[in-house]
Design an enzyme around this catalytic site. Structure first.
Site, mmCIF file in Angstrom:
data_model
loop_
_atom_site.group_PDB
_atom_site.id
_atom_site.type_symbol
_atom_site.label_atom_id
_atom_site.label_comp_id
_atom_site.label_asym_id
_atom_site.label_seq_id
_atom_site.Cartn_x
_atom_site.Cartn_y
_atom_site.Cartn_z
ATOM 1 N N LYS A 198 -5.461 -4.386 -6.979
ATOM 2 C CA LYS A 198 -4.380 -4.198 -6.285
ATOM 3 C C LYS A 198 -4.206 -5.927 -5.695
ATOM 4 O O LYS A 198 -4.876 -6.116 -5.035
ATOM 5 C CB LYS A 198 -4.419 -3.342 -5.063
ATOM 6 C CG LYS A 198 -3.127 -3.293 -4.327
ATOM 7 C CD LYS A 198 -3.108 -2.546 -3.109
ATOM 8 C CE LYS A 198 -1.894 -2.849 -2.148
ATOM 9 N NZ LYS A 198 -2.079 -2.224 -0.647
ATOM 10 N N SER A 225 -1.963 3.299 6.907
ATOM 11 C CA SER A 225 -1.616 3.439 8.284
ATOM 12 C C SER A 225 -1.001 4.967 8.651
ATOM 13 O O SER A 225 -1.263 5.355 9.890
ATOM 14 C CB SER A 225 -0.808 2.190 8.729
ATOM 15 O OG SER A 225 -1.383 1.032 8.590
ATOM 16 N N GLY A 236 2.411 -1.449 7.859
ATOM 17 C CA GLY A 236 2.031 -0.978 9.256
ATOM 18 C C GLY A 236 3.336 -0.734 10.147
ATOM 19 O O GLY A 236 2.787 -0.383 11.343
#
Length: 269
Positions: A102, A213, A163
């Site tokens: 990633k 998150s 986030g």
């Protein structure tokens, strides 16, 4: 349940779940494992820098991750240059024994926005080194097209800054990416905070979502993992079913003519 022919395909590998899940920020290892299991995800992201397994850091953490038997997706979180990305990717490949990566390349520390200038260069370099690259990027159509042209079979634009939990900040931009890259596997990565955000992503035609998150920082991460698992199925099934036409005026759902419940001239109580 999804049918087998509707599996998610990433670089030739088939997965029944359309959720990728992160392994950071959980209050404990036990909660992390339970959340991952209840999410039904088959791919979990891991960060070499976060736990430093190459230095025997966080041994229990890595043992527990490996015990889940899932596909690992190492990331290059925390990198600020192409050189850093390539070095970390090579270390991850050796340690985790996978050429999946990633690609994360930070361009701004304030909102952790990916670097749109060097991201394509980093992707091209990694592909030449034999990596199967899943780049995390913004919702910029031109950038996504450049990444696809460079050889990335999977592209992961953000829904909103990482986030934040704000959901899909720019659905029109994401819809345009889906429209212009019909043959590319697209994953919404970052910014999702609620199961409804996941449903919206699938309704736009996206192939999968990546979460961390939203689950790890929920009051009840395990329950939230289950909720997102159901949302993925609902959103995908809704997309495949095909939505009703949108109209500008109301239209009765029960016509008066030919009603089976009462005769048209019969008085109703």
């Amino acid at each position: 349940m999804m049918s087998q022919h509707d599996n998610l395909i990433i670089y030739g590998q088939s997965f029944t779940s359309r959720m990728l899940i992160g392994s950071a920020l959980y209050p404990s290892i036990d909660v992390m494992k339970a959340a991952i299991v209840n999410s039904a995800s088959e791919i979990v992201t891991v960060s070499l820098r976060r736990q430093s397994p190459e230095r025997n850091g966080g041994n229990v953490f890595w043992q527990e991750i490996q015990s889940l038997g899932l596909t690992l997706l190492p990331n290059t979180a925390g990198c600020h240059s192409v050189k850093e990305v390539v070095n970390l990717a090579k270390m991850s490949r050796e340690l985790f024994e996978t050429n999946w990566i990633k690609l994360e390349l930070i361009g701004d520390e304030y909102n952790l926005q990916p670097d749109p200038i060097n991201l394509v260069s980093a992707a091209e370099t990694l592909i030449k080194e034999g990596f199967k690259v899943l780049p995390y990027c913004t919702d910029d159509l031109v950038l996504c097209r450049r990444l696809a042209d460079s050889g990335c079979e999977v592209i992961m634009p953000w829904g909103s800054p990482i986030g934040t939990g704000q959901g899909l900040a720019n659905p029109q931009a994401l819809s345009a990416i889906r429209h212009r890259l019909p043959d590319t596997t697209l994953v919404i990565d970052a910014g999702l905070g609620l199961p409804s955000h996941a449903v919206q992503a699938f309704e736009l035609g996206y192939d999968a979502i990546l979460l961390n998150s939203a689950i790890a920082q929920a009051v009840d991460p395990i329950a939230m993992a289950k909720a997102f698992a159901h949302a993925c199925q609902a959103g995908r099934q809704g997309y495949l079913a095909g939505r009703m036409p949108e109209r500008q005026v109301a239209q009765p759902s029960t016509p008066l003519m030919g009603m089976p419940f009462w005769h048209q001239d019969q008085p109703r109580n």
